[in-house]
Write a protein that holds these residues in place. Structure first.
Motif, PDB file in Angstrom:
ATOM      1  N   VAL A   8      -7.972   0.502   1.134  1.00 26.69           N
ATOM      2  CA  VAL A   8      -7.420   1.681   0.391  1.00 26.69           C
ATOM      3  C   VAL A   8      -7.040   2.754   1.277  1.00 26.69           C
ATOM      4  CG1 VAL A   8      -7.651   3.392  -1.523  1.00 26.69           C
ATOM      5  CG2 VAL A   8      -8.768   1.225  -1.723  1.00 26.69           C
ATOM      6  N   VAL A   9      -7.963   2.870   2.442  1.00 25.17           N
ATOM      7  CA  VAL A   9      -7.936   3.815   3.598  1.00 25.17           C
ATOM      8  C   VAL A   9      -6.609   3.469   4.230  1.00 25.17           C
ATOM      9  CG1 VAL A   9      -8.878   4.920   5.692  1.00 25.17           C
ATOM     10  CG2 VAL A   9     -10.367   4.504   3.605  1.00 25.17           C
ATOM     11  N   GLU A  10      -6.670   2.340   4.723  1.00 24.85           N
ATOM     12  CA  GLU A  10      -5.409   1.555   5.278  1.00 24.85           C
ATOM     13  C   GLU A  10      -4.083   2.165   4.629  1.00 24.85           C
ATOM     14  OE1 GLU A  10      -6.276  -2.230   6.422  1.00 24.85           O
ATOM     15  OE2 GLU A  10      -4.349  -2.566   7.290  1.00 24.85           O
ATOM     16  N   ALA A  11      -4.024   1.846   3.459  1.00 23.25           N
ATOM     17  CA  ALA A  11      -3.003   2.024   2.483  1.00 23.25           C
ATOM     18  C   ALA A  11      -2.453   3.677   2.540  1.00 23.25           C
ATOM     19  CB  ALA A  11      -3.093   1.661   1.329  1.00 23.25           C
ATOM     20  N   LEU A  12      -3.582   4.197   2.294  1.00 22.56           N
ATOM     21  CA  LEU A  12      -3.404   5.961   2.384  1.00 22.56           C
ATOM     22  C   LEU A  12      -2.704   6.402   3.712  1.00 22.56           C
ATOM     23  CD1 LEU A  12      -6.663   6.925   0.458  1.00 22.56           C
ATOM     24  CD2 LEU A  12      -4.339   7.084  -0.460  1.00 22.56           C
ATOM     25  N   GLU A  13      -3.502   5.751   4.715  1.00 24.25           N
ATOM     26  CA  GLU A  13      -2.736   6.076   6.243  1.00 24.25           C
ATOM     27  C   GLU A  13      -1.446   5.850   6.140  1.00 24.25           C
ATOM     28  OE1 GLU A  13      -5.754   4.499   8.621  1.00 24.25           O
ATOM     29  OE2 GLU A  13      -6.828   6.516   9.004  1.00 24.25           O
ATOM     30  N   ALA A  14      -1.245   4.704   5.446  1.00 25.26           N
ATOM     31  CA  ALA A  14       0.283   3.994   5.741  1.00 25.26           C
ATOM     32  C   ALA A  14       1.279   4.912   4.717  1.00 25.26           C
ATOM     33  CB  ALA A  14       0.236   2.658   5.128  1.00 25.26           C
ATOM     34  N   GLY A  15       0.718   5.970   4.020  1.00 24.45           N
ATOM     35  CA  GLY A  15       1.435   6.796   3.052  1.00 24.45           C
ATOM     36  C   GLY A  15       1.392   6.797   1.859  1.00 24.45           C
ATOM     37  N   ALA A  16       0.388   5.915   1.219  1.00 23.01           N
ATOM     38  CA  ALA A  16       0.221   5.782  -0.193  1.00 23.01           C
ATOM     39  C   ALA A  16      -0.473   7.336  -0.695  1.00 23.01           C
ATOM     40  CB  ALA A  16      -0.634   4.802  -0.586  1.00 23.01           C
ATOM     41  N   ILE A  30      -0.415  -3.308   1.437  1.00 21.83           N
ATOM     42  CA  ILE A  30      -0.259  -2.402   2.669  1.00 21.83           C
ATOM     43  C   ILE A  30       0.911  -2.493   3.323  1.00 21.83           C
ATOM     44  CG2 ILE A  30      -1.662  -1.651   4.318  1.00 21.83           C
ATOM     45  CD1 ILE A  30      -4.177  -2.560   3.097  1.00 21.83           C
ATOM     46  N   GLU A  31       1.088  -3.461   3.565  1.00 21.76           N
ATOM     47  CA  GLU A  31       2.584  -3.999   4.292  1.00 21.76           C
ATOM     48  C   GLU A  31       3.426  -3.314   3.579  1.00 21.76           C
ATOM     49  OE1 GLU A  31       2.483  -4.706   7.321  1.00 21.76           O
ATOM     50  OE2 GLU A  31       4.569  -4.588   7.282  1.00 21.76           O
ATOM     51  N   ALA A  32       3.474  -3.526   1.995  1.00 22.38           N
ATOM     52  CA  ALA A  32       4.542  -3.038   1.390  1.00 22.38           C
ATOM     53  C   ALA A  32       4.712  -1.478   1.185  1.00 22.38           C
ATOM     54  CB  ALA A  32       4.381  -3.628  -0.112  1.00 22.38           C
ATOM     55  N   VAL A  33       3.541  -0.988   1.226  1.00 25.62           N
ATOM     56  CA  VAL A  33       3.791   0.552   1.225  1.00 25.62           C
ATOM     57  C   VAL A  33       4.286   0.988   2.680  1.00 25.62           C
ATOM     58  CG1 VAL A  33       2.123   2.615   1.783  1.00 25.62           C
ATOM     59  CG2 VAL A  33       1.316   0.898  -0.164  1.00 25.62           C
ATOM     60  N   ARG A  34       3.891   0.237   3.851  1.00 25.05           N
ATOM     61  CA  ARG A  34       4.550   0.685   4.933  1.00 25.05           C
ATOM     62  C   ARG A  34       6.022   0.605   5.082  1.00 25.05           C
ATOM     63  NH1 ARG A  34       0.118  -2.421   7.669  1.00 25.05           N
ATOM     64  NH2 ARG A  34      -1.209  -0.795   8.055  1.00 25.05           N
ATOM     65  N   LYS A  35       6.431  -0.708   4.371  1.00 26.23           N
ATOM     66  CA  LYS A  35       7.959  -0.933   4.400  1.00 26.23           C
ATOM     67  C   LYS A  35       8.574   0.224   3.386  1.00 26.23           C
ATOM     68  CE  LYS A  35       8.867  -4.944   6.423  1.00 26.23           C
ATOM     69  NZ  LYS A  35       7.390  -5.774   6.427  1.00 26.23           N
ATOM     70  N   ILE A  36       7.922   0.502   2.375  1.00 28.29           N
ATOM     71  CA  ILE A  36       8.564   1.399   1.512  1.00 28.29           C
ATOM     72  C   ILE A  36       8.685   2.693   2.055  1.00 28.29           C
ATOM     73  CG2 ILE A  36       8.520   2.567  -0.626  1.00 28.29           C
ATOM     74  CD1 ILE A  36       7.231  -0.201  -1.937  1.00 28.29           C
ATOM     75  N   ILE A  37       7.582   3.183   2.581  1.00 30.91           N
ATOM     76  CA  ILE A  37       7.495   4.534   2.985  1.00 30.91           C
ATOM     77  C   ILE A  37       8.420   4.572   4.539  1.00 30.91           C
ATOM     78  CG2 ILE A  37       5.873   6.229   4.309  1.00 30.91           C
ATOM     79  CD1 ILE A  37       5.268   6.415   1.736  1.00 30.91           C
ATOM     80  N   LYS A  38       8.398   3.465   5.092  1.00 29.84           N
ATOM     81  CA  LYS A  38       9.418   3.638   6.319  1.00 29.84           C
ATOM     82  C   LYS A  38      10.987   4.140   5.998  1.00 29.84           C
ATOM     83  CE  LYS A  38      10.485   1.358  10.419  1.00 29.84           C
ATOM     84  NZ  LYS A  38      10.981   0.122  10.970  1.00 29.84           N
ATOM     85  N   ALA A  39      11.381   3.473   4.614  1.00 28.69           N
ATOM     86  CA  ALA A  39      12.570   3.573   4.226  1.00 28.69           C
ATOM     87  C   ALA A  39      12.805   4.830   3.246  1.00 28.69           C
ATOM     88  CB  ALA A  39      13.247   2.356   3.587  1.00 28.69           C
TER      89      ALA A  39
END
Lengths: 695, 123
Positions: B90-98, B63-72
């Motif tokens: 999963v919901v958290e990840a989807l919210e983060a942009g997955a 999830i953290e990785a998704v945040r970092k990747i999506i941010k950049a």
């Protein structure tokens, strides 16, 4: 079972990888659990353990190993309770987690042997279940498993229940019309261009994480308009209390066809029916078509080579071929040395270098960190200590040291023996230790380190130690040595006596420290591998047994020497240097010939006498000696001439010749002749038999 | 040009399996990562068209990785690889942009469906 099947996919090809990787995970888990036992409040560690168990579960589920998945799942649940602080890692829980590991390990073994399902884990599973604190039921229908809210982190009841109990009453709730009250209709009807649509979404019946899918659908819909209502209500959707379809009412400016298209673009959405509940009042706005071209930066990066798993038997074969190549090279070199062809020489030198590199690479591929077997022991020591009510700190050092795979496999049993002895007989119970003025907790240390061309593996304890006199007395009783001999024995003879065949069992019976148990086996195995054993013990202080092992099998550097016309190989592992001795330098100390070399007194063994070739070296000639270092002992081997250093391929002696002390094997020379390989450690330990007694 | 994929999972076994599934469908796995940190680095380096991202991993979770990747890279297309019972994650990840998720045990058809849909997704 629905979970355990990977549809339309042949998973058998992954079995080997699955087995290896699972075993690695289990080993890590074992290690981490041991650590946790000493540090029960380490939440970070619990999280790591949880993670490993979780991965294992995922892997097993993928392969369709239901039993394994089920047990890993139960284990994960208990770990989750530890993680959330609901429970503490009590010794009982630790025992249970350890037995989980053992059972999982056995299941993986079964899978490896293609006999899955022979293990009954039902008792363990129910024990784990009772361990789980009955969480007060949230929902009334506590008799079905469907009561756990789907949103609860770490519990899987909801999703599993939705698979098993999905056809229940909840499914029917999706039926019927979704009514919209007039007030809402008026409210949205007042906004120009906004229509109200009723959507009936049907999910793929293989959809497992329905609540998440619903979340995705709602997230998409929120981008297109406003979700007004749903049937079943949002809460039920979130808790997966529905079959595979649900209805949503949405107020949007989008065209029905666009909404449908968007819904269908979401994975696992099988069908989406869109009906207009209330048409837009004013003119429709252009449906936005965010057809953003997918940006692509086509980079073709060559896949980086990471690692390949190779069957060890292939490496063995490769090693044998390289061994043969080395022999052949030596042979060709010897033929060439008779010819005066510089080009041939140069080509041969080049070939030799290449073979050397090849050999080096092959050796390296066979090297594995000792960790691979060391990791088994903390658990064994822990279990033994717990059984016997002893408190032991088990210290492992030098896990990263690498050894040839075959050697490592061969010594595994020996190490187990040594550690067992240390725990069984070396370390006493806390009370007894206190009586002896020692700290109640004993320490057992297993350490590996590189020592030139050898790897040393030590097993050390701060326990009882071995009383030499007791051992010698016992040996006399057993008729292994005579009374007279005892007077001439010293501490350095301990290993020899203890590892005498027949000594061990008797020692066990009479309880004389018990250190002999299996030491003959340990010693034989180690020496067969070209290594040797050093035993150091101090009564009441402790015992240290060191195995010195060659880095690699089969091919070793050796110094070739000649004695009475025969060529012998002295493995370089023990060779410290060579020197030339003039007869005047030889003294006799206590009936043992010695030489003096830079302040050191070194016992001299004349190989010609030792090997029964008679006194070929007469008293006036000077002759070369090979100074060997075996543990703390030095010995000078007197030979007739030194031939030079070369690589030899160790061949084992057959059964007929095996028992002869002093030889580690034989090798084929470049000339096709056979040369015996001297086993210097055993020559040293048998030294007293030659030229009288020392000291 | 075949779409490129970065496969992130701490288990080699899982990576192999996902890779095989995707490769059979004509996608090109250009990189693998064992944890979130590595995933972020590899993403920056390889800029793949798609990422399959495990959730529970050492070092840095998915999830953290998704945040970092999506941010950049706001357009990054990331597929979460979830196990049963990880709905909130999963919901958290989807919210983060997955973009989407697939559930272990993987069914190749679903993996491919999700991959294809994510690649086609316009955001």
């Amino acid at each position: 079972m629905i979970l355990g099947q990977v549809r339309d996919m042949d998973v058998s090809q992954y079995k080997e990888l699955f087995v290896t990787e699972s075993q690695e995970y289990l080993a890590t888990l074992n290690e981490q659990l041991l650590e946790l036992e000493n540090d029960p409040d380490n939440l970070e560690l619990v999280t790591e353990i949880f993670r490993a168990a979780h991965t294992l579960k995922g892997m097993s589920a993928t392969m369709g190993y239901d039993q394994l998945t089920g047990l890993a799942h139960e284990m994960e649940n208990v770990l989750d309770q530890l993680r959330s602080g609901e429970r503490k890692a009590t010794p009982e829980i630790m025992d249970m987690l350890f037995s989980c590991l053992d059972t999982l390990g056995a299941m993986v073994e079964d899978i490896a042997r293609d006999e899955p399902g022979s293990i009954d884990a039902s008792q363990l599973v129910s024990a784990l279940r009772t361990l789980r604190k009955p969480v007060p039921a949230v929902a009334p229908e506590a008799d079905t498993a469907a009561h756990t809210p789907g949103g609860k982190r770490g519990t899987e009841e909801a999703s599993e229940a939705s698979l098993t109990a999905k056809e229940g009453t909840a499914a029917q709730r999706g039926e019927g019309e979704l009514e919209l009250d007039d007030e809402l209709k008026r409210k949205y009807g007042a906004i120009p261009g906004v229509r109200i649509l009723s959507l009936r979404v049907e999910l793929d019946d293989a959809c497992v994480l329905k609540s998440v899918r619903v979340f995705m659908i709602f997230k998409k819909l929120a981008q297109l308009g406003e979700v007004i209502a749903s049937r079943p209500p949002m809460k039920d959707l979130e808790e997966e209390k529905f079959g595979y379809s649900f209805e949503v009412m949405i107020a949007t400016r989008e065209l029905p066809a666009n909404i449908r298209k968007t819904l269908l673009s979401i994975s696992e959405v099988k069908e989406a029916n869109v009906e207009i509940v209330q048409e837009a009042t004013a003119k429709e706005k252009e449906a936005k078509a965010p057809e953003k071209a997918t940006e692509k930066a086509p980079i073709s990066v060559a896949k980086k080579m990471q690692s390949v798993r190779v069957n060890i038997s292939r490496l063995d074969k490769l090693m044998n071929r390289v061994g043969e190549l080395v022999i052949n090279r030596t042979r060709v070199s010897e033929i060439a040395s008779g010819l005066e062809t510089p080009e041939l020489r140069a080509a041969l030198d080049q070939t030799a270098r290449l073979i050397e590199e090849l050999q080096d690479e092959v050796m390296k591929t066979r090297m594995v960190p000792v960790e691979q077997i060391f990791n088994r022991f903390p658990r064994m020591v822990r279990d033994l200590a717990r059984e016997q009510g002893k408190e032991i700190d088990f210290v492992v050092e030098g896990k990263e040291i690498e050894l040839d795979r075959t050697i490592l496999d061969e010594i595994s049993d020996s190490l187990m023996h040594m550690l067992r002895n240390a725990v069984d007989h070396g370390i006493k119970t806390p009370e007894e230790r206190k009586k002896r003025g020692k700290p109640p907790r004993g320490t057992v240390r297993l350490a590996a380190y590189r020592d030139r061309n050898y790897v040393a593996i030590e097993v050390e304890d701060d326990g009882e130690g071995i009383n030499c006199d007791d051992v010698f007395t016992q040996a006399v009783k057993e008729g292994l040595i005579s009374e007279q001999e005892v007077g001439q024995l010293s501490k350095s003879d301990l290993l020899r006596i203890i590892s005498m065949p027949g000594f061990s069992t008797s020692a066990e019976v009479s309880g004389v420290s018990g250190r002999g148990v299996g030491m003959d086996v340990v010693r034989n195995k180690t020496e067969k591998l070209g290594g040797y054993v050093i035993l150091e013990s101090e009564p009441l202080k402790g015992t240290k047994i060191t195995l010195r092992l060659p880095l690699a099998l089969a091919i070793v550097q050796a110094l070739m020497v000649e004695v009475a016309g025969e060529v012998y190989a002295v493995p370089m592992g023990t060779v410290r240097e060579t020197s030339v001795v003039v007869p005047e330098d030889i003294r006799t100390v206590q009936n043992q010939e010695v030489i003096f070399l830079r302040e050191e007194t070194i016992p001299l063994l004349r190989l010609d006498q030792l090997l029964g070739c008679g006194h070929v070296l007469n008293g006036t000639q000077s002759f070369p000696v090979v100074i060997n270092e075996v543990g703390p002992k030095l010995v000078a081997l007197g030979v007739h001439s030194l031939i030079g250093q070369q690589e030899i391929v160790i061949g084992t002696l057959d059964e007929f010749l095996k028992g002869i002390e002093g030889f580690a094997g034989a090798t084929i020379l470049g000339t096709g002749r056979v040369a015996l390989i001297l086993d210097v450690p055993s020559l040293v330990s048998g030294m007293k038999k030659v030229g009288g007694r020392r000291r | 040009m075949a779409p490129t994929v970065l496969v992130v999972d701490d288990a080699l076994f899982m990576r192999m399996m996902i890779k095989d599934i995707l490769t059979k469908d004509g996608l090109v796995v250009v990189g693998e990562a064992e944890n979130g940190l590595e995933a972020v680095e590899k993403y920056a380096e390889l800029k793949p068209d798609l990422v399959t991202m495990d959730i529970v991993m050492p070092e840095m979770d998915g999830i953290e990785a998704v945040r970092k990747i999506i941010k950049a890279n706001p357009d990054a297309k990331i597929l979460m690889c979830s196990a049963m019972g990880q709905q909130p994650l999963v919901v958290e990840a989807l919210e983060a942009g997955a973009k989407d998720f697939i559930v272990k045990p993987f069914q190749p058809a679903k993996v491919i469906e999700a991959a294809r849909k994510a690649l086609r997704d316009e955001g």
